[in-house]
Design an enzyme around this catalytic site. Structure first.
Site, PDB file in Angstrom:
ATOM      1  CG  HIS A  87      28.048  36.100  38.076  1.00 30.67           C
ATOM      2  ND1 HIS A  87      26.817  35.815  37.529  1.00 30.67           N
ATOM      3  CD2 HIS A  87      28.935  35.430  37.301  1.00 30.67           C
ATOM      4  CE1 HIS A  87      26.949  35.016  36.488  1.00 30.67           C
ATOM      5  NE2 HIS A  87      28.233  34.768  36.331  1.00 30.67           N
ATOM      6  CB  SER A 135      28.572  34.819  33.004  1.00 28.83           C
ATOM      7  OG  SER A 135      28.031  33.780  33.766  1.00 28.83           O
ATOM      8  CG  ASP A 159      24.011  37.664  38.229  1.00 26.88           C
ATOM      9  OD1 ASP A 159      24.938  38.496  38.232  1.00 26.88           O
ATOM     10  OD2 ASP A 159      24.202  36.451  38.013  1.00 26.88           O
TER      11      ASP A 159
END
Length: 356
Positions: A90, A204, A121
């Site tokens: 992402h 992230s 992911d």
């Protein structure tokens, strides 16, 4: 009971002004101070815990990078000396080119996409011209991660590069579903590490690290409270475990795609089934993979799955979550409805490919 939602931790490309940043946990300088009364403090001044933190930061922070793509940014971890960097899918989204900034550097380096696997992911990008002295991170053994272990989260929260926060392993083996959005298909990921280390937008793809200077996970999600307009739920973050990272990254680097996800699958395409009151009532099979686990067990399109083993299934998301907690090769009893009648089938689970 407070219901927690989740948010992916990529951020706007516009960094938070350093003058607006709080000097609390997550110092942009990459250091973490520990009060003298903390566990590990020794009478006379030596602070063994602080020394341990600072050694880990010296060892690992050079391996954590900032990734900018379009109007957003995230973090990544140097995977090898060839310039491969592992991050969240992402974070890369649909982009194929990126700029990367190494720790303690302001020079932007060009990078391109090696491969992305949104179902887990995870993604790998590669520096076009890797600089000398690139320092790959060391990845730990996921099986040795234990509740209560001290963790440090490293990344670029809110654009503050080379930031560090600290906490503990709060839980292991969590199965978590991401929110779907333009950069995420809403993957359901099993065996995640829950941590109390602060994980904020921009973290992230960064590293969750133990005190042996080993990466035990990739910072991926933070919990939010829907009743507080999506405000962060302090101390609840999730990281993809190291074993998943290395398995997926190795495949992306070697062949540009993932052929063995290590995740269980029925070999079907399905959607949520609704009853006459328009309430979710199971997962209806739309198609089966010929020769796949479901087909071999006699399941057909139109069958509505209502239970996997002892786990009730009232939606596609519930089915995905149930499968994420299982492993390929496991034999499970699938309860389903066909022509109004409840039936069961024993299914030996396969490996997730492109379907459910």
């Amino acid at each position: 009971m407070t219901v927690l939602a989740l948010a992916g931790c990529s951020s706007s490309a516009a960094p938070l002004s350093s003058s607006a940043a709080s000097p609390a946990a997550g110092s942009p300088s990459g250091t973490t101070k520990q009060p003298s009364s903390a566990p590990g403090a020794q009478p006379g001044g030596d602070n063994q815990l602080q020394d341990a933190y600072q050694k880990v930061i010296r060892d690992v922070l050079p391996s954590v990078v900032q990734i900018t793509t379009g109007e957003s940014l995230g973090s990544g971890i140097v995977y090898d000396d060839k310039g491969d960097i592992v991050t969240n899918a992402h974070v890369v989204g649909s982009a194929t080119t990126f700029t990367v900034t190494l720790a303690n550097s302001t020079k932007a380096l060009d990078a391109s996409l090696v491969g992305s696997y949104p179902d887990a992911d995870l993604a790998v990008i590669r520096l076009s011209s890797p600089p000398s002295g690139l320092k790959p991170a060391t990845f730990g053994d996921s099986g040795k991660v234990q509740l209560g272990q001290i963790t440090l989260a490293m990344g670029s929260p809110l654009g503050l590069s080379s930031s560090v926060t600290q906490g503990i392993v709060s839980a292991t083996g969590r199965t978590v579903s991401e929110p779907s959005g333009s950069a995420s298909p809403g993957a359901t990921i099993g065996n995640m590490v829950q941590t109390s280390a602060a994980i904020n937008p921009g973290n992230s793809g960064g590293a969750l690290v133990n005190l042996d200077s080993q990466v035990i996970g990739i910072n991926t999600l933070a919990a939010t409270e829907p009743q507080s307009n999506g405000a962060a739920a302090p101390g609840i973050g999730f990281a993809i475990p190291a074993s998943t990272i290395t398995s997926i990254a190795d495949q992306l680097i070697k062949q540009g795609k993932v052929t063995n996800s290590g995740r269980a699958a029925l070999g079907i395409t399905a959607r949520t089934s609704f009853n006459q009151q328009f309430q979710p009532a199971g997962a209806v099979i739309v198609a089966v993979v010929q020769g796949g686990p479901a087909a071999s067990a006699g399941l057909q399109p139109g069958d509505v799955i209502t239970q996997i083993g002892d786990t009730p299934v009232d939606s596609l998301n519930a089915l995905t979550t149930a499968l994420a907690s299982l492993t390929p090769g496991t034999k499970v009893t699938v309860t389903y409805i066909r022509d109004g009648n409840s039936k069961t089938a024993d299914v030996t689970l396969g490996t997730l490919g492109s379907g459910s």
